[in-house]
Enzyme design. Structure first.
Site, PDB file in Angstrom:
ATOM      1  CG  ASP A  49      62.322  -6.057 -45.140  1.00 55.66           C
ATOM      2  OD1 ASP A  49      63.457  -5.933 -45.658  1.00 55.66           O
ATOM      3  OD2 ASP A  49      62.145  -6.257 -43.918  1.00 55.66           O
ATOM      4  CB  SER A  50      65.019  -2.389 -48.704  1.00 61.51           C
ATOM      5  OG  SER A  50      65.084  -3.213 -49.848  1.00 61.51           O
ATOM      6  CG  ASP A  88      63.598  -9.462 -47.059  1.00 60.75           C
ATOM      7  OD1 ASP A  88      64.328 -10.453 -46.839  1.00 60.75           O
ATOM      8  OD2 ASP A  88      64.007  -8.278 -47.027  1.00 60.75           O
ATOM      9  CE  LYS A 118      67.198 -10.997 -47.329  1.00 60.76           C
ATOM     10  NZ  LYS A 118      66.913 -10.188 -46.116  1.00 60.76           N
ATOM     11  CD  GLU A 120      65.696  -8.310 -40.972  1.00 65.37           C
ATOM     12  OE1 GLU A 120      65.656  -7.892 -39.794  1.00 65.37           O
ATOM     13  OE2 GLU A 120      65.547  -7.566 -41.967  1.00 65.37           O
ATOM     14  CD  GLU A 186      71.811  -4.842 -43.823  1.00 63.85           C
ATOM     15  OE1 GLU A 186      70.978  -5.719 -44.082  1.00 63.85           O
ATOM     16  OE2 GLU A 186      71.549  -3.626 -43.843  1.00 63.85           O
TER      17      GLU A 186
HETATM   18  N1  MHF Z   1      67.672   2.007 -49.804  1.00 59.81           N
HETATM   19  C1  MHF Z   1      67.978   1.093 -48.868  1.00 59.81           C
HETATM   20  N2  MHF Z   1      69.196   0.515 -48.891  1.00 59.81           N
HETATM   21  C2  MHF Z   1      69.519  -0.404 -47.960  1.00 59.81           C
HETATM   22  O1  MHF Z   1      70.648  -0.926 -48.011  1.00 59.81           O
HETATM   23  C3  MHF Z   1      68.556  -0.751 -46.968  1.00 59.81           C
HETATM   24  C4  MHF Z   1      67.293  -0.127 -47.000  1.00 59.81           C
HETATM   25  N3  MHF Z   1      67.029   0.795 -47.943  1.00 59.81           N
HETATM   26  N4  MHF Z   1      66.319  -0.440 -46.101  1.00 59.81           N
HETATM   27  C5  MHF Z   1      66.488  -1.594 -45.268  1.00 59.81           C
HETATM   28  C6  MHF Z   1      67.870  -1.700 -44.824  1.00 59.81           C
HETATM   29  C7  MHF Z   1      68.290  -0.590 -43.922  1.00 59.81           C
HETATM   30  N5  MHF Z   1      69.675  -0.498 -44.255  1.00 59.81           N
HETATM   31  C8  MHF Z   1      70.568   0.449 -43.810  1.00 59.81           C
HETATM   32  C9  MHF Z   1      70.162   1.678 -43.380  1.00 59.81           C
HETATM   33  C10 MHF Z   1      71.100   2.611 -42.977  1.00 59.81           C
HETATM   34  C11 MHF Z   1      72.438   2.281 -43.006  1.00 59.81           C
HETATM   35  C12 MHF Z   1      73.473   3.231 -42.612  1.00 59.81           C
HETATM   36  O2  MHF Z   1      74.656   2.985 -42.776  1.00 59.81           O
HETATM   37  N6  MHF Z   1      73.107   4.363 -42.099  1.00 59.81           N
HETATM   38  C13 MHF Z   1      74.079   5.354 -41.680  1.00 59.81           C
HETATM   39  C14 MHF Z   1      73.707   6.704 -42.178  1.00 59.81           C
HETATM   40  C15 MHF Z   1      73.888   6.761 -43.641  1.00 59.81           C
HETATM   41  C16 MHF Z   1      73.545   8.151 -44.163  1.00 59.81           C
HETATM   42  O3  MHF Z   1      72.517   8.710 -43.720  1.00 59.81           O
HETATM   43  O4  MHF Z   1      74.288   8.625 -45.022  1.00 59.81           O
HETATM   44  C17 MHF Z   1      74.148   5.391 -40.210  1.00 59.81           C
HETATM   45  O5  MHF Z   1      75.179   5.859 -39.725  1.00 59.81           O
HETATM   46  O6  MHF Z   1      73.204   4.916 -39.555  1.00 59.81           O
HETATM   47  C18 MHF Z   1      72.833   1.045 -43.440  1.00 59.81           C
HETATM   48  C19 MHF Z   1      71.889   0.131 -43.843  1.00 59.81           C
HETATM   49  C20 MHF Z   1      70.051  -1.459 -45.243  1.00 59.81           C
HETATM   50  N7  MHF Z   1      68.824  -1.655 -45.949  1.00 59.81           N
HETATM   51  C1  KIV Z   2      69.474  -5.349 -48.348  1.00 65.74           C
HETATM   52  C2  KIV Z   2      68.851  -6.704 -48.414  1.00 65.74           C
HETATM   53  C3  KIV Z   2      69.724  -7.775 -47.882  1.00 65.74           C
HETATM   54  C4  KIV Z   2      67.493  -6.715 -47.748  1.00 65.74           C
HETATM   55  O1  KIV Z   2      67.228  -7.409 -46.796  1.00 65.74           O
HETATM   56  C5  KIV Z   2      66.453  -5.830 -48.295  1.00 65.74           C
HETATM   57  O2  KIV Z   2      66.629  -5.260 -49.381  1.00 65.74           O
HETATM   58  O3  KIV Z   2      65.409  -5.717 -47.645  1.00 65.74           O
HETATM   59 MG    MG Z   3      65.324  -6.967 -45.900  1.00 69.82          MG
END
Ligand code: MHF
Ligand code: KIV
Ligand code: MG
Length: 274
Positions: A49-50, A88, A118, A120, A186
């Site tokens: 769902d990303s 998802d 999948k 959550e 995650e």
């Molecule tokens: N492109 C993308 N990659 C992903 O891995 C992802 C998505 N979208 N959408 C659904 C979720 C959301 N996810 C995320 C979103 C943000 C962070 C994260 O670490 N954010 C940091 C800021 C990162 C930045 O802006 O450089 C934070 O501190 O919140 C991690 C996983 C993982 N999933």
């Molecule tokens: C990052 C993976 C695990 C996911 O749930 C997504 O792409 O939506």
């Molecule tokens: Mg997802």
């Protein structure tokens, strides 16, 4: 994708059986062309769902609909013939009750032909996972940072630190006991992810969860350098396709403006009417 689908597609039981033998390779895919290029190298293609954030510019995954997941799921099925395709379940399509989850999961399976869904959640999704599995729907679980709960989690933070570690272990045990064939971890500390991986009979698929997981998943646009709105620490860029594409577009625009494109080899001529 080969014209004659000669090889049998991997099934959830095949992925489950990789535990202890070989790491499980997972990438997201949302479209036919990306499925075609990722299918030969991957065990699982995840229609995540990303896609709402990556393809449709949504601010989070909460606005993603069943219709979006089914449309992209159908596209990925058409572009793959070896990998297991997992789709998802979108926000609000399964949380209300096991019956609601079954209705929507069954629709995803029937309309796409995918091999699994999948969803959550850990301990609180135990009953729902068991309900789906008992009715013929293989389930991949997803615990730790669950992006559909970003508003209650207070951001995309690391999960399972300190005293929360025991709760995450309980989530992992619950989804395995409920019958999930695999579980995504995650944004979990690497040590805890290793402990969970050793404790569970099913493969753990890590994203920001260290190398001790039984498999890894990344968003394909992130690892190709195509999605640059954010770059979490867990992403490694294996290419810079976004930069390459922007350079190509700039070169095209410059050539159109300079009347250097199209050249004669891109044009058609009628010898009778010069
Ligand atoms: N492109 C993308 N990659 C992903 O891995 C992802 C998505 N979208 N959408 C659904 C979720 C959301 N996810 C995320 C979103 C943000 C962070 C994260 O670490 N954010 C940091 C800021 C990162 C930045 O802006 O450089 C934070 O501190 O919140 C991690 C996983 C993982 N999933
Ligand atoms: C990052 C993976 C695990 C996911 O749930 C997504 O792409 O939506
Ligand atoms: Mg997802």
């Amino acid at each position: 994708m080969s014209a004659t689908a000669s090889l049998k597609r991997l099934m959830p039981s095949d992925i489950r059986a990789l535990k202890g033998t070989a790491p499980v390779v997972v990438l997201t895919a949302y479209t036919t062309p990306v499925a075609k290029l990722a299918d030969p190298a991957c065990d699982v293609l995840l229609v995540g769902d990303s896609l709402g954030m990556v393809l449709h510019g949504l601010p989070s995954t909460l606005g993603v609909t069943m219709e979006m997941m089914i449309l992209h799921g159908q596209a990925v099925m058409r572009g793959s013939d070896r990998a297991l395709v997992v789709i998802d379940m979108p926000f609000a399509s399964y949380e209300e009750s096991p019956a609601q989850a079954f209705r929507n999961a069954a629709r995803i399976m029937a309309e796409t032909g995918a091999g699994a869904v999948k969803l959550e959640g850990g301990v609180h999704m135990r009953e729902t996972i068991a309900f789906l599995v008992a009715r013929g729907i293989p389930v991949m679980a997803h615990i730790g940072l669950t992006p559909q709960s970003v508003n209650t989690l207070g951001g995309y933070k690391v999960q399972g630190k300190g005293a929360d570690a025991a709760r995450l272990m309980a989530d992992a045990q619950a989804v395995a006991e409920a019958g999930a064939f695999s579980v995504v971890l995650e944004k979990v500390p690497a040590g805890l992810a290793g402990e969970i991986s050793r404790a569970l009979p099913i493969p753990t698929i890590g994203i920001g969860a260290g190398v001790a997981c039984d498999g890894q998943v990344l968003v394909v646009d992130d690892m190709l350098g195509l999605f640059s709105d954010f770059k979490p620490k867990f992403v490694k860029r294996y290419a810079e396709l976004g930069r390459t594409a922007a350079e190509a577009v700039a070169a095209y625009a410059a050539e159109v403006r300079a009347k250097r494109f199209p050249a004669p080899e891109h044009s058609f001529f009628d010898e009778a009417n010069k």
